[in-house]
Motif scaffolding. Structure first.
Motif, PDB file in Angstrom:
ATOM      1  N   THR A 110      -5.845   8.106  10.853  1.00 52.30           N
ATOM      2  CA  THR A 110      -5.665   7.234  12.005  1.00 52.30           C
ATOM      3  C   THR A 110      -6.303   5.915  11.615  1.00 52.30           C
ATOM      4  N   LYS A 111      -5.462   4.903  11.454  1.00 53.02           N
ATOM      5  CA  LYS A 111      -5.955   3.596  11.027  1.00 53.02           C
ATOM      6  C   LYS A 111      -6.809   2.974  12.123  1.00 53.02           C
ATOM      7  N   ASN A 112      -7.587   1.974  11.744  1.00 54.39           N
ATOM      8  CA  ASN A 112      -8.484   1.306  12.680  1.00 54.39           C
ATOM      9  C   ASN A 112      -7.750   0.720  13.878  1.00 54.39           C
ATOM     10  N   ASP A 113      -6.461   0.405  13.731  1.00 54.91           N
ATOM     11  CA  ASP A 113      -5.682  -0.150  14.841  1.00 54.91           C
ATOM     12  C   ASP A 113      -5.055   0.949  15.704  1.00 54.91           C
ATOM     13  N   GLY A 114      -5.344   2.233  15.387  1.00 58.50           N
ATOM     14  CA  GLY A 114      -4.847   3.355  16.171  1.00 58.50           C
ATOM     15  C   GLY A 114      -3.562   3.976  15.644  1.00 58.50           C
ATOM     16  N   GLU A 115      -2.897   3.316  14.713  1.00 60.38           N
ATOM     17  CA  GLU A 115      -1.652   3.836  14.144  1.00 60.38           C
ATOM     18  C   GLU A 115      -1.950   5.002  13.203  1.00 60.38           C
ATOM     19  N   GLU A 116      -1.153   6.060  13.299  1.00 60.46           N
ATOM     20  CA  GLU A 116      -1.276   7.172  12.362  1.00 60.46           C
ATOM     21  C   GLU A 116      -0.429   6.897  11.133  1.00 60.46           C
ATOM     22  N   LEU A 117      -0.955   7.269   9.978  1.00 58.92           N
ATOM     23  CA  LEU A 117      -0.263   7.053   8.719  1.00 58.92           C
ATOM     24  C   LEU A 117      -0.364   8.326   7.893  1.00 58.92           C
ATOM     25  N   THR A 118       0.783   8.874   7.521  1.00 59.56           N
ATOM     26  CA  THR A 118       0.853  10.072   6.683  1.00 59.56           C
ATOM     27  C   THR A 118       1.475   9.689   5.351  1.00 59.56           C
ATOM     28  N   ALA A 119       0.848  10.140   4.259  1.00 58.40           N
ATOM     29  CA  ALA A 119       1.351   9.833   2.927  1.00 58.40           C
ATOM     30  C   ALA A 119       1.019  10.984   1.975  1.00 58.40           C
ATOM     31  N   LEU A 120       1.724  11.017   0.858  1.00 56.09           N
ATOM     32  CA  LEU A 120       1.402  11.982  -0.194  1.00 56.09           C
ATOM     33  C   LEU A 120      -0.041  11.774  -0.620  1.00 56.09           C
ATOM     34  N   CYS A 121      -0.762  12.850  -0.820  1.00 54.29           N
ATOM     35  CA  CYS A 121      -2.154  12.740  -1.262  1.00 54.29           C
ATOM     36  C   CYS A 121      -2.156  12.849  -2.784  1.00 54.29           C
ATOM     37  N   ALA A 122      -2.037  11.697  -3.453  1.00 55.38           N
ATOM     38  CA  ALA A 122      -1.873  11.668  -4.906  1.00 55.38           C
ATOM     39  C   ALA A 122      -3.072  11.083  -5.637  1.00 55.38           C
ATOM     40  N   ALA A 123      -4.104  10.679  -4.917  1.00 52.39           N
ATOM     41  CA  ALA A 123      -5.284  10.062  -5.526  1.00 52.39           C
ATOM     42  C   ALA A 123      -6.124  11.103  -6.264  1.00 52.39           C
ATOM     43  N   ASP A 124      -6.962  10.639  -7.175  1.00 52.79           N
ATOM     44  CA  ASP A 124      -7.872  11.542  -7.880  1.00 52.79           C
ATOM     45  C   ASP A 124      -8.729  12.338  -6.903  1.00 52.79           C
ATOM     46  N   ALA A 125      -9.149  11.695  -5.809  1.00 58.59           N
ATOM     47  CA  ALA A 125      -9.978  12.381  -4.810  1.00 58.59           C
ATOM     48  C   ALA A 125      -9.237  13.557  -4.176  1.00 58.59           C
ATOM     49  N   CYS A 126      -7.914  13.531  -4.202  1.00 62.41           N
ATOM     50  CA  CYS A 126      -7.102  14.605  -3.610  1.00 62.41           C
ATOM     51  C   CYS A 126      -6.971  15.820  -4.523  1.00 62.41           C
ATOM     52  N   THR A 127      -7.255  15.671  -5.798  1.00 61.71           N
ATOM     53  CA  THR A 127      -7.009  16.748  -6.767  1.00 61.71           C
ATOM     54  C   THR A 127      -7.619  18.075  -6.345  1.00 61.71           C
ATOM     55  N   PRO A 128      -8.919  18.138  -5.993  1.00 63.16           N
ATOM     56  CA  PRO A 128      -9.460  19.454  -5.607  1.00 63.16           C
ATOM     57  C   PRO A 128      -8.834  19.986  -4.316  1.00 63.16           C
ATOM     58  N   TRP A 129      -8.486  19.106  -3.396  1.00 68.24           N
ATOM     59  CA  TRP A 129      -7.833  19.537  -2.149  1.00 68.24           C
ATOM     60  C   TRP A 129      -6.450  20.083  -2.462  1.00 68.24           C
ATOM     61  N   ASN A 130      -5.716  19.384  -3.328  1.00 66.26           N
ATOM     62  CA  ASN A 130      -4.357  19.815  -3.679  1.00 66.26           C
ATOM     63  C   ASN A 130      -4.384  21.148  -4.423  1.00 66.26           C
ATOM     64  N   GLU A 131      -5.386  21.340  -5.283  1.00 63.96           N
ATOM     65  CA  GLU A 131      -5.499  22.601  -6.027  1.00 63.96           C
ATOM     66  C   GLU A 131      -5.767  23.772  -5.092  1.00 63.96           C
ATOM     67  N   GLN A 132      -6.529  23.537  -4.028  1.00 65.49           N
ATOM     68  CA  GLN A 132      -6.858  24.582  -3.050  1.00 65.49           C
ATOM     69  C   GLN A 132      -5.854  24.617  -1.895  1.00 65.49           C
ATOM     70  N   ALA A 133      -4.998  23.589  -1.823  1.00 61.06           N
ATOM     71  CA  ALA A 133      -4.056  23.419  -0.705  1.00 61.06           C
ATOM     72  C   ALA A 133      -4.801  23.380   0.624  1.00 61.06           C
ATOM     73  N   ALA A 134      -6.006  22.796   0.589  1.00 62.04           N
ATOM     74  CA  ALA A 134      -6.825  22.690   1.795  1.00 62.04           C
ATOM     75  C   ALA A 134      -7.880  21.607   1.582  1.00 62.04           C
ATOM     76  N   ILE A 135      -8.274  21.006   2.682  1.00 64.18           N
ATOM     77  CA  ILE A 135      -9.339  20.015   2.658  1.00 64.18           C
ATOM     78  C   ILE A 135     -10.551  20.648   3.347  1.00 64.18           C
ATOM     79  N   PRO A 136     -11.757  20.396   2.851  1.00 63.96           N
ATOM     80  CA  PRO A 136     -12.929  20.950   3.544  1.00 63.96           C
ATOM     81  C   PRO A 136     -12.959  20.485   5.004  1.00 63.96           C
ATOM     82  N   ASP A 137     -13.288  21.391   5.906  1.00 63.52           N
ATOM     83  CA  ASP A 137     -13.297  21.079   7.335  1.00 63.52           C
ATOM     84  C   ASP A 137     -14.161  19.876   7.667  1.00 63.52           C
TER      85      ASP A 137
END
Length: 109
Positions: free
Chosen positions: A44-71
């Motif tokens: 949710t951007k600072n202006d209130g708009e929601e934005l969904t995108a592929l999670c392709a960043a290096d920071a996403c790698t462990p989340w993508n490997e587990q198919a989950a983000i820590p709560d």
């Protein structure tokens, strides 16, 4: 003189017709993360708009490997760089372009 003017005019048309190669950036709060054939982060951007995108960043790698983000990541501040990435179906076939987070920096909130 006329040739210089025509050259400048053509250059102006070319530059305005060429899409920008610069990536967009956004800041906001992590709302959700989902994986199916591809993994997506929604903020949710600072202006209130929601934005969904592929999670392709290096920071996403462990989340993508587990198919989950820590709560505890939900609700954290985030700064993202938005580019374009390729979506794939379950068989690995390219389905086209989709917005992609190429860089994700999670804050402490």
């Amino acid at each position: 003189m006329r040739l210089a003017f025509v050259s400048l005019l053509l250059m102006s048309v070319f530059l305005t017709a060429t899409p920008s190669l610069a990536a967009d950036m956004a800041t906001g709060i992590i709302k959700s993360y989902e994986c199916g054939d591809n993994c997506y982060l929604t903020i949710t951007k600072n202006d209130g708009e929601e934005l969904t995108a592929l999670c392709a960043a290096d920071a996403c790698t462990p989340w993508n490997e587990q198919a989950a983000i820590p709560d505890d990541m939900i609700g954290k501040t985030v700064e993202v760089t938005i580019t374009s990435g390729k979506q794939y179906d379950g068989a690995g076939n390219e389905m086209g372009e989709f917005p992609s987070f190429s860089k994700v920096v999670v804050g402490t909130k």
